[in-house]
Motif scaffolding. Structure first.
Motif, mmCIF file in Angstrom:
data_model
loop_
_atom_site.group_PDB
_atom_site.id
_atom_site.type_symbol
_atom_site.label_atom_id
_atom_site.label_comp_id
_atom_site.label_asym_id
_atom_site.label_seq_id
_atom_site.Cartn_x
_atom_site.Cartn_y
_atom_site.Cartn_z
ATOM 1 N N TRP A 276 1.155 -8.562 -12.403
ATOM 2 C CA TRP A 276 2.154 -8.994 -11.412
ATOM 3 C C TRP A 276 3.553 -9.024 -12.014
ATOM 4 O O TRP A 276 4.523 -8.592 -11.398
ATOM 5 N N LEU A 277 3.651 -9.516 -13.245
ATOM 6 C CA LEU A 277 4.961 -9.739 -13.855
ATOM 7 C C LEU A 277 5.606 -8.464 -14.386
ATOM 8 O O LEU A 277 6.816 -8.258 -14.232
ATOM 9 N N GLY B 65 9.494 -2.052 -13.584
ATOM 10 C CA GLY B 65 9.134 -1.043 -12.603
ATOM 11 C C GLY B 65 7.680 -0.602 -12.747
ATOM 12 O O GLY B 65 7.109 -0.654 -13.836
ATOM 13 N N VAL C 73 12.285 -13.061 -4.977
ATOM 14 C CA VAL C 73 11.314 -11.982 -5.178
ATOM 15 C C VAL C 73 10.449 -11.779 -3.940
ATOM 16 O O VAL C 73 10.138 -10.641 -3.560
ATOM 17 N N ASP C 74 10.065 -12.867 -3.293
ATOM 18 C CA ASP C 74 9.132 -12.772 -2.170
ATOM 19 C C ASP C 74 9.738 -13.212 -0.842
ATOM 20 O O ASP C 74 9.050 -13.176 0.186
ATOM 21 N N ARG D 20 14.269 -16.803 -8.567
ATOM 22 C CA ARG D 20 12.812 -16.688 -8.557
ATOM 23 C C ARG D 20 12.293 -16.582 -7.122
ATOM 24 O O ARG D 20 11.393 -15.796 -6.827
ATOM 25 N N PRO E 8 5.403 -5.068 -13.655
ATOM 26 C CA PRO E 8 6.074 -4.137 -12.736
ATOM 27 C C PRO E 8 7.373 -4.684 -12.167
ATOM 28 O O PRO E 8 8.301 -3.924 -11.884
ATOM 29 N N ARG E 9 7.453 -5.997 -12.017
ATOM 30 C CA ARG E 9 8.679 -6.600 -11.497
ATOM 31 C C ARG E 9 9.790 -6.628 -12.545
ATOM 32 O O ARG E 9 10.956 -6.736 -12.189
ATOM 33 N N ARG E 10 9.411 -6.548 -13.813
ATOM 34 C CA ARG E 10 10.423 -6.541 -14.881
ATOM 35 C C ARG E 10 10.914 -5.127 -15.170
ATOM 36 O O ARG E 10 12.121 -4.904 -15.318
#
Length: 266
Positions: free
Chosen positions: A153-154, A160, A224-225, A221, A156-158
């Protein structure tokens, strides 16, 4: 508390040091439990404004201690499944959740190896200062299982999804120059200058009103969602609440009179 996890509360800064240099900072189950206790306690320590995670010696954290893992190799398949599930649900995931829930900014100061759970600490941090000796790897697929520290989860968000797939599927060691290019770090520095650069970043964070620090972190934070309209609403709520603090008054007065502000976290 494990003696291999050192906790120092210096002024407004909490320093968490993985103190096992002879094992390159590899973590035992007991060390993970000690870390969780520290992080859970920090959530209610209003006097702590910044949290720094670092390793002692030449490495940040070389993953999980293989002794703990090899101890279950003789168990049955169901026993191994149960042991892994208990470790992840009872230690790793609660630690990660509490790290991500900390209101204080987290700074990771890294050098040498960051493997597995060591990468998790970097991904959970808000700011990463890396020595040019820093390398990362996520070897779990090469060890017969899969990602187990929230990396899916973490990461790809950092950096790509494409780069995350590259690192996770191949399990290769990735060096500091490539990691900087991928966006894994905020700062890349000479190894000899890592401690000084870390303290400079910490001092910069301490120059901001504590209330503003945690509100800004919470906003970013949350984004993100959140939808755009949801984020506008929560921005409005945080900005208005911040304006009601005494530190807001002090910050504006300091700006007008061209002096350094003196915050009281009120």
């Amino acid at each position: 508390m494990s003696g291999q996890i050192r906790f120092e509360h210096t002024g407004r800064v909490a320093w968490i040091t993985i103190s096992r240099p002879e094992a390159k900072g590899a973590l035992t189950f007991d060390m993970v439990s000690a870390l969780h206790g520290i992080v859970a306690d920090l959530r209610i320590r209003a006097e702590v404004e910044v949290v720094v995670i670092r390793g002692e010696g030449t490495d940040f954290c070389a993953g999980s201690d293989m002794g703990d893992i090899t101890s279950i190799l003789g168990a049955t398949a169901e026993e191994r499944r149960s042991a892994f599930d208990a470790s992840i649900s009872g230690t790793i995931q609660p630690l990660l959740r509490d790290l991500l829930a900390l209101p204080q900014p987290i700074v990771a100061s890294t050098r040498g190896h960051a493997i597995g759970i060591g990468v998790m600490f970097m991904l959970a941090a808000d700011l990463v200062i890396a020595s040019d000796t820093t390398t990362i790897s996520l070897p779990q697929p090469r060890l017969g299982h899969s990602l187990d520290h929230g990396e899916s989860w973490l990461l790809p968000r950092r950096i790509g999804p494409s780069r995350a797939l590259q690192i996770c599927l191949l399990g290769d060691v990735v060096g500091a120059e490539d990691l900087e290019r991928f966006g894994m770090f905020n700062w890349l520095t000479d190894d000899a200058d890592l401690e000084n650069r870390t303290r400079e970043v910490v001092d910069g964070l301490l120059s901001v009103a504590p209330n503003s620090l945690w509100r800004t972190k919470a906003l970013l934070r949350n984004s993100v969602d959140a939808s755009f309209e949801e984020q506008l609403l929560i921005e409005r709520e945080h900005a208005a609440a911040g304006a009601a603090t005494e530190d807001f008054v002090e910050a504006i007065k300091a700006q007008v009179h061209r002096r350094a502000p003196v915050y009281t976290n009120s």
